[in-house]
Design an enzyme around this catalytic site. Structure first.
Site, PDB file in Angstrom:
ATOM      1  N   ASP A 148       0.839  -1.195   0.000  1.00 44.11           N
ATOM      2  CA  ASP A 148       0.000   0.000   0.000  1.00 44.11           C
ATOM      3  C   ASP A 148       0.878   1.250   0.000  1.00 44.11           C
ATOM      4  OD1 ASP A 148      -2.300   1.779   0.634  1.00 44.11           O
ATOM      5  OD2 ASP A 148      -3.315  -0.090   1.110  1.00 44.11           O
ATOM      6  N   HIS A 219      -3.820   6.050   3.051  1.00 41.94           N
ATOM      7  CA  HIS A 219      -4.502   4.818   2.649  1.00 41.94           C
ATOM      8  C   HIS A 219      -3.931   3.574   3.337  1.00 41.94           C
ATOM      9  CE1 HIS A 219      -5.921   1.755  -0.256  1.00 41.94           C
ATOM     10  NE2 HIS A 219      -6.878   2.616  -0.527  1.00 41.94           N
ATOM     11  N   SER A 544     -11.229  -1.006  -1.020  1.00 44.96           N
ATOM     12  CA  SER A 544      -9.956  -0.941  -0.301  1.00 44.96           C
ATOM     13  C   SER A 544     -10.167  -1.157   1.189  1.00 44.96           C
ATOM     14  CB  SER A 544      -9.322   0.438  -0.472  1.00 44.96           C
ATOM     15  OG  SER A 544      -8.597   0.509  -1.646  1.00 44.96           O
TER      16      SER A 544
END
Ligand SMILES: *[C@@H]1O[C@H](CO)[C@@H](O)[C@H](O)[C@H]1NC(C)=O
Ligand SMILES: *[C@@H]1O[C@H](CO)[C@@H](O)[C@H](O)[C@H]1NC(C)=O
Ligand SMILES: *[C@@H]1O[C@H](CO)[C@@H](O)[C@H](O)[C@H]1NC(C)=O
Ligand SMILES: *[C@@H]1O[C@H](CO)[C@@H](O)[C@H](O)[C@H]1NC(C)=O
Ligand SMILES: *[C@@H]1O[C@H](CO)[C@@H](O)[C@H](O)[C@H]1NC(C)=O
Ligand SMILES: *[C@@H]1O[C@H](CO)[C@@H](O)[C@H](O)[C@H]1NC(C)=O
Ligand SMILES: *[C@@H]1O[C@H](CO)[C@@H](O)[C@H](O)[C@H]1NC(C)=O
Ligand SMILES: *[C@@H]1O[C@H](CO)[C@@H](O)[C@H](O)[C@H]1NC(C)=O
Ligand SMILES: *[C@@H]1O[C@H](CO)[C@@H](O)[C@H](O)[C@H]1NC(C)=O
Ligand SMILES: *[C@@H]1O[C@H](CO)[C@@H](O)[C@H](O)[C@H]1NC(C)=O
Length: 785
Positions: A148, A219, A544
């Site tokens: 990520d 994220h 996600s």
């Protein structure tokens, strides 16, 4: 970027082809697949062989005795696990030469991968008294690898309080880098590495703003804390959803592999990250990213996750956010768990109190403190066209969405100078409008009528109201519902396997966030500039966010059943999932007007971790079964070799019928005449219960199709015993285009709940096995290049 709602994006096949056409202008970066069995024995390792291969290109192209560029400057990555091959910077002439070197299979140009609270553990039924958490020791000693944007190691979610020492088998490390050193890792965050050579070889002059595993996007911090974050008390998003934040497998370890950069994301870096994760010894890989519209042998996640599978690593990947259209999903790879996204039983609210003392509550997520003690309220009607500034400025305005124009009205009002806006709407797909840059409250028709009646009556100017935000409502119904953004099957790369596999919480998930990354912007008083807001927790939506939930559940299963294969874990999750919501009606699909969600939206159903601990029967698949499938799909030997990395491709037993815990059949074809079509599937189940047991098949009715299963009973005497059955779907092939017909098959254990109570006091549920089969009617063939 990754599959979160706001960042949804994709690469299309057209972009891929385009980049092949413009190649060869100068040196560019390529990923080269090699056949290791062709390596001359003189080379001690495949790395030295790859270097020599690159050197040979240079010597043959150089006329002088001076070597202009050596292999060391050309070689970007030499991979060990994820693929057999390397990434290198090649000139147009080298590109041609390499095709004639021994062992060369094929190459692809390096391309970018566009990226697409924790109340969720409660919603999943996880609790410390019974079920998956205590049975699996909260995922203790399972290592979840996350590819990520990096991690914010200071986040409280990664405090290692009370954790045992790092398992000795762990080979990963915490790499030093800009604003990052090994002292930032601990017994929770056990690995942090970063991969940027692909990015830098494609953009040579780039200066990375954060050259380390530190997350400057947010994220990766969010996804990793969702999967395995520890307890953090009093977490909230500006007062919304206040509570204890916790990951799905709170005692599991986290290893972060940063390959997604603010400056760009390249396939070569993703491959290097997964390559290293396999080498380091992760147990579960969580991949909240993907590439659209590519065949399996060109899909970096498909290729590298096959290597992971062979090592017993479970891979969970996001379905993407291009829903609600059919065939919009990515990562529809037969050997990964493909995760869709759905809502929870929690809503965020604001309250409007009218001058007459009446209060109504609606949906809102406005982050700031509304300073509105009391202000004038004004009814506009549809806020679609020109708004009269004289009438609405400095007022709370009421807008009515009669004609499904919420979108237009929202943006129209954004440009004006109102104190706040109340949108009265029938639309239930409003999450986007809740995360507003100006004070917005969304009311349903009933509450809306109360407000409109009051405001209309006093539109003369006496009408007053006050707005209060930051409310949270729990146990809302119905939940879960499939989110409209969640991408839908069938799989582009392999439509003969039903995808997605499962749905998990993905909408408005609260999880950790870097201190330094702003997560909301507001219009300031003048309405021009914006004010940025910061918080240690953020609410995000997307597949996600659902993917790390599934990864966390897989970690719990791995802890409880260390010997289960990745396909057994996937099977347990799929066959025990829920198809009913908290009103005991079929789970609805927000993207389809709240009609029942089909398996093309939610897969087998909503993940149910406590039940998954004890599935009764599992569908196991071994790597050769996947090869048989690829052979059946007519992949060439070289394409299959790129995936399996073995030159020994055995296609003697091709088959399109994988031993998968779901079924999909395509009733495409002759629409002019009704002809009977029969699809037959064979499945072999492995008994993982205790003692003996008999399971009886139960099928739901499926429209005008005849579905049967034989035999109808399966009896088992002992653990790991295998039995086979056939499922037959018979029907006319004149179904309508895009018609989706579906049903479910359950295998009901005759011993029922009594049996489970006796065997495992933690298992709450029954051992039903439930599948989705989807005869669906449109032209789709497995994509072959
Ligand atoms: C690592 O970084 C931390 C925080 O920036 C710092 O306090 C510490 O001295 C550093 N340790 C080493 C070994 O550089
Ligand atoms: C990179 O920088 C060098 C030297 O500053 C320059 O000659 C070259 O054109 C730049 N390349 C790109 C791709 O911008
Ligand atoms: C809202 O008010 C609270 C309490 O006064 C304060 O702590 C918080 O920072 C404020 N939030 C914002 C976004 O201004
Ligand atoms: C609703 O939309 C339709 C089609 O765009 C249009 O013809 C109609 O006038 C609209 N109705 C209202 C009340 O705006
Ligand atoms: C609101 O939605 C319901 C169900 O979708 C529908 O029956 C009703 O007509 C809608 N009302 C309005 C005013 O759009
Ligand atoms: C594979 O090729 C064979 C022979 O050409 C053909 O009959 C079959 O339909 C193909 N299978 C698929 C899935 O396209
Ligand atoms: C290929 O697989 C089949 C079983 O699927 C096996 O019988 C055969 O021996 C294998 N052939 C080779 C060359 O490995
Ligand atoms: C559909 O069936 C009819 C009648 O059997 C036949 O004449 C026609 O060729 C078929 N069409 C296709 C596309 O197979
Ligand atoms: C199943 O187990 C029960 C209890 O152990 C035993 O009484 C019964 O005979 C067994 N049935 C079969 C078919 O083996
Ligand atoms: C389903 O089965 C029934 C009874 O065997 C038969 O009459 C009917 O034609 C079948 N329908 C289809 C669509 O095959």
């Amino acid at each position: 970027m990754a599959d979160s709602f706001q960042m949804a994006n994709h690469i299309s096949l057209c972009v891929w082809l385009l980049s092949l056409v413009v190649l060869a202008m100068s040196h560019e970066t390529y990923i080269v697949h090699m056949d290791l069995s062709a390596k001359p024995t003189a080379f001690s390792s495949h790395h030295t062989w790859f270097s020599a291969t690159l050197d040979s290109l240079t010597t043959t192209t150089t006329t002088s005795t001076h070597v202009t560029s050596s292999s060391s400057s050309k070689l970007v990555y030499s991979y060990t696990n994820a693929i057999n091959g390397f990434t290198a910077i090649l000139s147009p002439s080298e590109l041609e030469l390499i095709k004639n070197t021994p062992g060369y299979l094929y190459m692809v140009k390096d391309t970018t991968v566009e990226l697409d609270t924790t109340h969720s553990t409660q919603f999943l039924g996880l609790n410390s008294n019974s079920g998956a958490w205590p049975v699996a020791s909260y995922g203790e000693d399972v290592i979840i690898g996350i590819v990520d944007t990096g991690v914010w190691p200071e986040s409280e979610s990664f405090i290692d309080h009370g954790m045992s020492s790092v398992p000795e088998r762990w080979k990963g490390e915490c790499e030093d880098g800009f604003q990052f050193n090994s002292s930032l890792c601990n017994k929770k965050l056990i690995g942090a590495r970063y991969f940027n050579k692909g990015l830098l070889s494609n953009r040579p002059n780039l200066t990375l703003s954060m050259n380390s595993a530190r997350d400057t996007d947010g994220h990766g911090t969010h996804t990793s804390s969702t999967a395995a974050g520890g307890y953090v008390k009093r977490a909230s998003y500006f007062g919304y959803g206040t509570g204890t934040a916790i990951g799905v497998a709170p005692h599991a370890r986290v290893a972060i592999y940063k390959a997604v950069w603010e400056e760009g994301v390249f396939v070569s870096d993703i491959l290097a990250a997964i390559d290293q994760a396999i080498m380091d010894g992760v147990d579960v890989l969580s991949l909240s990213l993907g590439q659209d519209g590519i065949p399996l042998h060109e899909d970096p996640i498909a290729i590298s996750s096959f290597a992971a599978l062979e090592k017993g690593i479970f891979v969970s990947a996001s379905a993407g956010n291009d829903g609600p259209y059919l065939r919009s999903l990515h990562n529809g790879t037969p050997w990964v768990l493909t995760v869709a996204a759905s809502t929870m039983d929690r809503e965020f609210t604001g309250m409007l109190t009218l001058g007459n003392g009446v209060s109504v509550t609606g949906l809102a997520l406005y982050p700031a403190n509304s300073s509105l003690t009391q202000g004038p309220i004004y009814f506009v009607g549809a806020c679609e066209n020109d708004l009269d500034a004289g009438k609405i400025d400095e007022k709370i305005i009421v807008c009515q969405d009669k004609n499904d124009t919420l979108d237009e009205q929202y943006y129209n009002v954004q440009g004006s100078n109102v104190l706040g806006a109340i949108f009265v709407t029938n639309n239930t797909d409003v999450e986007f409008f809740m995360q507003s840059t100006y004070p917005v409250l969304l009311l349903d028709l009933e509450s809306g009528k109360t407000v409109m009646d009051y405001a209309r009556k006093f539109n003369s100017g006496e009408a007053k109201a006050s707005l209060k935000f930051h409310g949270t409502r729990l146990k809302t119904k119905p939940a879960p519902r499939v989110a409209s953004y969640s991408a839908r099957g069938p799989s582009y790369s392999c439509p003969v396997v039903l995808k997605p596999d499962i749905t998990a919480p993905g909408s408005l998930i609260l999880a950790a966030w870097p201190d330094s990354v702003s997560l909301a912007s507001l219009k300031n008083d003048v309405g021009t500039a914006t004010e940025l807001l910061y918080s240690k927790f953020n609410l995000l939506s997307g597949t996600s966010m659902s993917c790390p939930h599934a990864s966390g559940v897989a970690a719990l299963l791995k802890a409880a059943h260390p010997n289960w294969s990745p396909s057994a874990i996937r099977s347990a999750m799929m066959t025990t999932s829920d198809i009913l919501d908290n009103t005991l009606k079929p789970i609805q699909d927000i993207g389809d007007y709240n009609n029942p969600a089909t398996p093309l939206a939610m897969g087998s159903g909503h993940v149910a971790p406590n039940k998954a601990m004890n599935p009764g029967l599992i569908y196991d698949v071994n790597p050769q079964d996947y090869v048989n499938l690829l052979c059946g799909l007519n992949y060439t030997k070289i394409q299959i070799q790129a995936i399996t990395r073995s030159s020994n491709v055995n296609c003697s037993n091709p088959s399109l019928d994988l031993n998968y815990p779901s079924f999909i059949a395509d009733f495409e074809g002759n629409k002019t005449k009704s002809v009977k079509v029969i699809h037959e599937f064979k499945r072999t189940v492995t008994y993982v219960g205790v003692g003996n047991s008999t399971f009886t098949a139960k099928l739901t009715a499926v429209g005008r199709l005849n579905v049967s299963v034989s035999p109808k009973k399966l009896s088992f005497q002992s653990l790991n015993e295998k039995k086979s059955y056939k499922l037959r779907i018979e029907g006319p092939n004149n179904m309508k285009e895009n018609e989706v017909v579906y049903g479910f098959l359950s295998w009901i254990d005759s011993k029922g709940k009594w049996y489970l109570k006796k065997v495992d006091k933690h298992a709450k549920a029954c051992a039903d096995n439930q599948h989705a089969f989807v005869p669906f009617a449109f032209d789709t063939k497995c994509n072959l290049v």
